[in-house]
Design an enzyme around this catalytic site. Structure first.
Site, PDB file in Angstrom:
ATOM      1  CD  GLN A 181      -4.008   7.011   2.929  1.00  0.00           C
ATOM      2  OE1 GLN A 181      -4.268   7.558   3.583  1.00  0.00           O
ATOM      3  NE2 GLN A 181      -4.027   6.637   1.251  1.00  0.00           N
ATOM      4  CG  HIS A 222      -4.149   1.401  -3.026  1.00  0.00           C
ATOM      5  ND1 HIS A 222      -3.296   1.505  -4.447  1.00  0.00           N
ATOM      6  CD2 HIS A 222      -4.780   2.723  -2.762  1.00  0.00           C
ATOM      7  CE1 HIS A 222      -3.193   2.805  -4.870  1.00  0.00           C
ATOM      8  NE2 HIS A 222      -4.402   3.339  -3.880  1.00  0.00           N
ATOM      9  CE  LYS A 264      -1.272   8.055  -1.233  1.00  0.00           C
ATOM     10  NZ  LYS A 264      -2.276   8.126  -1.938  1.00  0.00           N
ATOM     11  CG  ASP A 278      -0.210   0.095   1.308  1.00  0.00           C
ATOM     12  OD1 ASP A 278       0.366   1.254   1.611  1.00  0.00           O
ATOM     13  OD2 ASP A 278      -1.276  -0.391   0.835  1.00  0.00           O
ATOM     14  CB  CYS A 309      -7.221   2.408  -5.782  1.00  0.00           C
ATOM     15  SG  CYS A 309      -6.272   3.843  -7.185  1.00  0.00           S
TER      16      CYS A 309
END
Ligand SMILES: Cc1ncc(COP(=O)(O)O)c(C=O)c1O
Ligand SMILES: Cc1ncc(COP(=O)(O)O)c(C=O)c1O
Lengths: 139, 405, 405, 139
Positions: free
Chosen positions: C198, C119, C221, C195, C359
């Protein structure tokens, strides 16, 4: 229990006329400790000889709880060996945090019992003791 | 002013069985139902990510987010909505100028002029920058009455590239003469950053009339949610600034080899923004405008006058600061009682005041008080709450005095 | 899994007269009543600034804020609450490591290893840092099936000081083998930043078991409010890091001459934090734990299998990514219809999908698709919503096909 | 009005078979323009001679609206003077944003009327025109 009950007479008395406060010109060790969240600060100095806390003095800026704790702590510990002082520290911590019995040698500090109900103030009662802990670690 | 207290649900709660007397407004303001409901509605009806969606929810969220920007722009009289960068709080706004502008345009030896009364958030970023690029920091002194010493402003401005100072003091109450300082600064070619954390709820703010280049403030002190604030900046300056955080939404295009930046304000809003919070800030300024910032200022003046009459009646009470231009913020000491103890005791009476260094340790040193008590009011306070404070201070004094000798 | 749909008020709304089919969960998740109510309650009952107050509201706000930190710490199996730094979002978490750790410990020529599937938030901060201090960036390639090319991981790791990559892809759905990469990275002395934007809603996360050094994620999220996220870091690493933003709460003491820093996590939380948002994040992880992350993972697997069966039945549909380990995120193109048009058309049917580069422009280039459509599911979606999506895709195809030639 | 109505037949037809797309080898000016929020992009090239847009070509990646707009724009403007093209740009902008009448020379672009109801899509319809604006500014 109300906050008012935390401020026992003996605490207010110590806070207003703290024992053993002042400079210690011949100090062998000095440490500075601060509570960042409230700004309370203490400079604790000791004369340590042959493993004994021959003298303790402090200069502090803080609330009644932290001042009284410093006053009663120094009064109780002056003359003790470092090993005994370390045991007292452990006892006082456990008293505040785990609500266990206080070592009889710390009798007077029992007046701080009420602080246990006010988590935000426990660090006030501990400030001088944390300074002591650093002194004990030294040398 | 119409009765606003019922707009704030929290004001009807009790503390230790007493009605809450909330006098900690300089730390954070309370929130009107209009703001709380705006959050609620957002999450129940339109929550979606902004800017990149072509579906109804995302378009609605984007419209609401950008609409909030327009509202905030109007609130501070910005020339255009794109001059408003949403940030977390004042602190981030100030750091953004330090990172995005000062780091780019200042070099070793350049002087940044601050003041001795600054909040840590307007000192520490400059310490960090100084340690990194070698700028020099200089501080305007504070007079005994809590005003800035501007007697030798011209000398103080020598070699200065940036002046950064607070609109209103969170300790002394002082409202600083922004225009005068800004004009003098601009005369020597320096830029002017204003910490508006306390200013923005106390009076109508017109960034053009103030004459500054940036103005930073926090939503949570402006009846808005936590987690949101704004940095207003003149557009040309924002355009010249480097981005701060890298990520989604602040780019024009990304290749493995490098990225190009979006225009302001997007350039400074990396990642998913605080959407509901910005919308809440929009609702807050709507609410404040419905009352009128001039009315709020007048109400503050009434409360201030009353407090200045009553507080000195408490024996042993020493007020910090007596500036003629001031907001309803009163820091004080009470002889024989440490501020922490005072705050704890007052809490028993339902009264919320703050005690400590108020994130202004250098100012505390200047006045020789490492800690003080602080009662800070907002337009929804009432004179009876000042009475309650005075009564409680008397009670605390008595309790501590009883032990004495 | 019990029926969770009624926990999410927004799921019962309509869009253009049709029931909302929200398939944009990778952009942001919806919020359960428990979270919305936590915000509401906070502002109605306990709003105050944290850490510096000795009155009831401030103590309650502080306790709730720190309690949220403990909940988040437990949620990712951190060794201690102090390993959780509250940030605005994943983007800020990643930038914090770039500023606080990499800027301090890396020097010109040191290699940071990223991947082609990242991302923008995990690319741009490194571009910025490279342009400032001259680090070298290297990218792991992506295979045609959307997995990372780890065939020559050891060679890729040569000279690498930091590996930073995503747990799960927001485009391909791929779940990356964090442990394997982390172990290889540690073997050459590199640090590992993940990261987790998600990953964190798709499976139980145990940072210790993953073997990484930092893990960043966004609350929005994760069924929590906007404006909040967390960076988990091993405590020794946080301790070694420089502060990022300067201001209140992150200092130990401030003098005009210089400042000293507080311990982590305070060191990285300058200014008034996103208090209600952190509390909302705490409420969100409580809610998720009440369902069970293992149950959520199982539900995701069911939905994924169903989508993978149904979507390819749409003629002209090309799925990006077919990794065996994957989450319920499906990016695709549909022959003859640009993703933006598709998204706009589906909106008419109440279906929210996303269209664009998500993104991840470098990844789009890798697959030759500058823009794609994306349907992303969460545990509160149901198979019928996938059916609705397929029907709508068919309809869009027909509409566009009717014009053709 | 529904989104479906925005996609008039003529728009879909232009989008599927855009006019004047491709490279322009002898171009005197080329500009690149992108919508950062959605990733739509266009490379617009022109042959400008004696103040006349002798030819226009573009390569674009974008939605039906942006592609159709580029197709119809180039079809309408090729052969015009720069001054006339600038007037057309002004007319088209006003048509989209202020809902005013379109210049008769842009007749076909009237099909984009539906876009006005969808603020998020106006920038799609404007992309090619913004590229044109930069071309007009040049030389
Ligand atoms: C994989 C991934 N990383 C990072 C981000 C950035 O998250 P945020 O925008 O919340 O900072 C996202 C979401 O947009 C994402 O999907
Ligand atoms: C004058 C002043 N500046 C800056 C700040 C920092 O604001 P925040 O903590 O919202 O960033 C405050 C409030 O704490 C303040 O009173």
């Amino acid at each position: 229990m109300s906050v008012r009950d935390m401020y026992r007479e003996v605490i207010l008395a110590h806070a207003q006329d703290p024992l053993h406060s002042g400079k210690l010109p011949d100090a062998t060790d000095c440490v500075h400790r601060e509570n960042t969240s409230c700004g309370d600060a203490i400079d604790l100095c000791a004369i340590v000889k042959d493993g004994v806390l021959v003298d303790l003095r402090y200069e502090s800026a803080g609330c009644a709880i932290s001042t009284a704790s410093a006053s009663m702590m120094t009064d109780a510990l002056i003359g003790m060996t470092k090993a005994d002082a370390a045991a007292m520290l452990a006892s006082f911590r456990a008293f505040l945090i785990e609500h266990s019995e206080l070592d009889p040698k710390l009798e007077e500090l029992d007046a701080l019992e009420g602080v246990r109900q006010f988590p935000a103030r426990i660090k006030c009662a501990l400030l001088a003791w944390q300074a002591l802990e650093e002194i004990l670690k030294k040398t | 002013m119409r009765d606003v207290r019922r707009d704030f649900p929290i004001l009807s709660r009790t503390v230790h069985g007493k009605p809450l007397v909330y006098l900690d407004n300089a730390a954070t303001s309370q929130k009107p139902t209009a703001v709380i409901d705006a959050l609620d509605r957002y999450y129940r009806e339109t929550n979606a990510n902004v800017h990149r969606g072509l579906h109804t929810l995302s378009e609605a969220a984007t419209a609401a987010y950008e609409d909030a920007r327009r509202k905030v722009a109007r609130f501070v009289h910005a020339a255009r909505p794109e001059e408003i960068v949403f940030v977390r709080n004042t602190t981030e706004g100030l750091n953004l100028v330090a990172h995005g502008w000062a780091r780019k345009f200042l070099k070793a030896g350049d002087v940044v002029l601050l003041t001795e009364m600054e909040h840590h958030s307007n000192i520490v970023p400059w310490h960090i920058l100084r340690d990194q690029i070698g700028i020099t920091l200089r501080f305007l002194r504070v007079n005994d009455d809590g005003t800035l010493d501007l007697s030798d402003l011209d000398a103080a401005l020598e070699g200065v590239k940036l002046v950064s100072f607070m609109h209103a003091s969170n300790v002394l109450g002082t409202i600083n003469p922004v225009r005068q300082i800004a004009d003098a600064a601009h005369a020597v070619g320096a830029k002017v950053l204003v910490d508006g954390a306390q200013g923005v709820l106390q009076m109508p703010v017109d960034v053009g009339a103030l004459g500054c280049d940036w103005y930073a403030f926090s939503g949570h002190k402006l009846c808005a949610p936590t987690g949101i604030g704004a940095l207003w900046g003149r557009y040309e300056l924002l355009e010249a600034m480097d981005p701060f955080l890298g990520g989604g939404d602040m780019i024009e295009s990304v290749r493995l080899e490098g990225s190009t930046w979006a225009e302001p304000p997007a350039r400074f809003e990396a990642g998913t923004p605080a959407i509901s919070e910005a919308i809440g800030l929009g609702a807050a300024v709507d609410y404040l405008c419905s009352i009128g910032m001039a009315e709020i200022q007048a109400e503050d003046a009434t409360l201030t006058a009353y407090a200045l009459e009553k507080l000195p009646q408490v024996p042993g009470l020493r007020l910090l600061g007596s500036a003629p231009q001031r907001g309803p913020v009163f820091a004080f000491t009470l002889a024989g009682i440490h501020p922490h103890d005072l705050s704890a005791l007052l809490d028993e009476d339902g009264i919320a005041i703050r005690a400590g260094h108020h994130c202004a340790q250098p100012l505390g040193r200047r006045f020789g008080v490492p800690a003080s008590a602080r009662a800070s009011l907002a337009f929804y306070n009432v004179p009876e709450e000042i009475d309650a404070l005075v009564t409680a201070l008397m009670g605390a004094r008595e309790m501590f005095a009883n032990v004495r000798s």
